[in-house]
Scaffold this active site. Structure first.
Site, mmCIF file in Angstrom:
data_model
loop_
_atom_site.group_PDB
_atom_site.id
_atom_site.type_symbol
_atom_site.label_atom_id
_atom_site.label_comp_id
_atom_site.label_asym_id
_atom_site.label_seq_id
_atom_site.Cartn_x
_atom_site.Cartn_y
_atom_site.Cartn_z
ATOM 1 N N ASP A 60 -23.512 3.882 -25.987
ATOM 2 C CA ASP A 60 -24.307 3.773 -24.763
ATOM 3 C C ASP A 60 -24.631 2.297 -24.595
ATOM 4 O OD1 ASP A 60 -26.164 3.651 -22.758
ATOM 5 O OD2 ASP A 60 -27.373 5.339 -23.483
ATOM 6 N N SER A 139 -17.943 -7.173 -9.792
ATOM 7 C CA SER A 139 -17.551 -6.431 -8.588
ATOM 8 C C SER A 139 -17.638 -7.353 -7.385
ATOM 9 C CB SER A 139 -18.499 -5.243 -8.379
ATOM 10 O OG SER A 139 -18.220 -4.618 -7.145
ATOM 11 N N TYR A 153 -26.879 -1.845 -7.181
ATOM 12 C CA TYR A 153 -25.576 -2.081 -7.816
ATOM 13 C C TYR A 153 -25.123 -3.516 -7.542
ATOM 14 C CZ TYR A 153 -20.523 -1.719 -8.634
ATOM 15 O OH TYR A 153 -19.234 -1.928 -9.062
ATOM 16 N N LYS A 157 -24.540 -6.576 -10.290
ATOM 17 C CA LYS A 157 -23.223 -7.192 -10.495
ATOM 18 C C LYS A 157 -23.274 -8.701 -10.216
ATOM 19 C CE LYS A 157 -20.673 -3.690 -11.817
ATOM 20 N NZ LYS A 157 -19.910 -3.669 -13.064
HETATM 21 N N1 LIG Z 1 -13.886 1.749 -8.829
HETATM 22 C C1 LIG Z 1 -14.003 0.635 -8.128
HETATM 23 O O1 LIG Z 1 -13.526 0.524 -6.986
HETATM 24 C C2 LIG Z 1 -14.711 -0.556 -8.714
HETATM 25 C C3 LIG Z 1 -14.813 -1.707 -7.939
HETATM 26 C C4 LIG Z 1 -15.470 -2.805 -8.479
HETATM 27 C C5 LIG Z 1 -15.988 -2.753 -9.740
HETATM 28 N N2 LIG Z 1 -15.871 -1.611 -10.464
HETATM 29 C C6 LIG Z 1 -16.442 -1.602 -11.809
HETATM 30 O O2 LIG Z 1 -15.483 -1.149 -12.715
HETATM 31 C C7 LIG Z 1 -16.116 -0.504 -13.813
HETATM 32 C C8 LIG Z 1 -15.518 0.887 -14.014
HETATM 33 O O3 LIG Z 1 -15.637 1.610 -12.811
HETATM 34 P P1 LIG Z 1 -14.882 2.998 -12.574
HETATM 35 O O4 LIG Z 1 -14.519 3.035 -11.141
HETATM 36 O O5 LIG Z 1 -13.845 3.183 -13.581
HETATM 37 O O6 LIG Z 1 -16.103 4.011 -12.813
HETATM 38 P P2 LIG Z 1 -16.123 5.467 -13.481
HETATM 39 O O7 LIG Z 1 -17.442 6.049 -13.095
HETATM 40 O O8 LIG Z 1 -14.887 6.231 -13.141
HETATM 41 O O9 LIG Z 1 -16.088 5.186 -15.052
HETATM 42 C C9 LIG Z 1 -17.182 4.580 -15.691
HETATM 43 C C10 LIG Z 1 -17.101 4.878 -17.164
HETATM 44 O O10 LIG Z 1 -18.244 4.237 -17.770
HETATM 45 C C11 LIG Z 1 -18.878 5.199 -18.613
HETATM 46 N N3 LIG Z 1 -20.310 4.881 -18.714
HETATM 47 C C12 LIG Z 1 -21.271 5.059 -17.770
HETATM 48 N N4 LIG Z 1 -22.472 4.715 -18.259
HETATM 49 C C13 LIG Z 1 -22.269 4.314 -19.540
HETATM 50 C C14 LIG Z 1 -23.115 3.857 -20.572
HETATM 51 N N5 LIG Z 1 -24.450 3.747 -20.390
HETATM 52 N N6 LIG Z 1 -22.568 3.512 -21.756
HETATM 53 C C15 LIG Z 1 -21.221 3.642 -21.962
HETATM 54 N N7 LIG Z 1 -20.377 4.105 -21.033
HETATM 55 C C16 LIG Z 1 -20.896 4.428 -19.836
HETATM 56 C C17 LIG Z 1 -18.619 6.547 -17.964
HETATM 57 O O11 LIG Z 1 -18.787 7.617 -18.885
HETATM 58 C C18 LIG Z 1 -17.191 6.371 -17.488
HETATM 59 O O12 LIG Z 1 -16.263 6.700 -18.499
HETATM 60 C C19 LIG Z 1 -17.609 -0.476 -13.464
HETATM 61 O O13 LIG Z 1 -18.269 -1.562 -14.077
HETATM 62 C C20 LIG Z 1 -17.608 -0.640 -11.963
HETATM 63 O O14 LIG Z 1 -18.816 -1.183 -11.498
HETATM 64 C C21 LIG Z 1 -15.238 -0.500 -9.994
#
Ligand SMILES: NC(=O)c1ccc[n+]([C@@H]2O[C@H](COP(=O)([O-])OP(=O)(O)OC[C@H]3O[C@@H](n4cnc5c(N)ncnc54)[C@H](O)[C@@H]3O)[C@@H](O)[C@H]2O)c1
Length: 247
Positions: A60, A139, A153, A157
């Protein structure tokens, strides 16, 4: 194959899983940290049935002690760690006037405080052991204030991008680099599941590249920034946003 070892946080699904797969594919030994340890374990087994090239860790990122336990577990199994990818994150769409103190605090905990803890534990370790690489997944929202992702959020970021520079300066002389990658909206479940179809259509229409981003490329960027010979790039941010934000 390389001896190098990476910890990817939030590696059970989405972008983190893609990043973990990519590091594994280029020969790294990969530790997959996630609160969803079972899902991380499933992916680790798929990558390495005998656990020699991939392991899962219950992690976590809101708990500094979990980072310490992850570091110790990795050192016990592989005796080294070279790269930390701070990927775990959480987005929540709430109108800015309605963001509660609890929601704001939770976003800061998961997206920002986590990056500080990762730094304090792994940055310290890298600084004391000849160097290392940290890649922070920020992000586009942290650069332009966000569109559909929520003010809390976006603010968290933006903090990640700032801390990236602070950390980069701190241990540059010890061979520790800290960089960020800032994705715009990606072609990932997190986007498809959280943005209503009509809003998503309008969002895509507004992207100069005309489509959602490719998680595989973000993973390639993370691998590049983590490379051993990437020692002259630090405090930087690589934008992957289809032309939504240029600077
Ligand atoms: N999806 C997008 O378009 C996008 C765009 C910009 C940035 N991001 C960033 O990319 C990263 C991943 O995003 P995603 O789209 O894969 O999201 P997602 O929700 O599909 O996956 C997030 C993962 O993080 C884990 N997680 C959440 N809280 C946690 C904690 N406290 N400790 C450990 N693990 C934890 C979840 O269990 C999950 O496996 C994030 O930091 C997100 O902000 C995503």
């Amino acid at each position: 194959m390389t001896d190098r070892v990476v910890l990817v946080t939030g590696a059970a699904q989405g972008l983190g899983a893609t990043i973990a797969r990519r590091f594994h594919a280029v020969g790294y030994r990969v530790a997959l940290g996630d609160v969803h340890a079972d899902a991380a374990r499933q992916l680790a087994r798929a990558l390495s049935a005998d656990g020699s090239r991939a392991i899962a860790l219950a992690l976590d990122v809101c708990e500094k002690s979990d980072f310490e336990a992850a570091r110790d577990a990795i050192l016990t199994v592989w005796q080294r760690v070279d790269v930390l990818v701070n990927n775990a994150g959480r987005a929540q769409v709430v109108p800015v006037m309605d963001v509660s103190a609890e929601q704001f605090g939770r976003a800061v905990d998961v997206n920002l405080r986590s990056v500080l803890f990762g730094w304090q534990v792994f940055g310290r370790h890298f600084g004391a052991h000849g160097g290392g690489r940290i890649v922070n997944v920020a992000s586009l929202a942290g650069q332009n204030g966000g569109t559909a992702t929520g003010a809390h959020y976006a603010a968290s970021k933006a903090g990640v991008l700032n801390l990236t520079k602070v950390f980069a300066r701190d241990l540059a002389a010890r061979g520790v680099t800290v960089n960020a990658v800032s994705p715009g909206p990606m072609d990932l479940p997190a986007v498809h599941d959280s943005v209503p179809a009509d809003t998503l259509r309008k969002l895509v229409a507004g992207i100069p590249a005309g489509r959602l981003g490719n998680a595989d490329f973000v993973a390639d960027v993370a691998v590049l920034l983590a490379a051993e010979h990437a020692w002259f790039t630090t405090g930087a941010c690589w934008d992957v946003n289809g032309g939504l934000f240029m600077r």
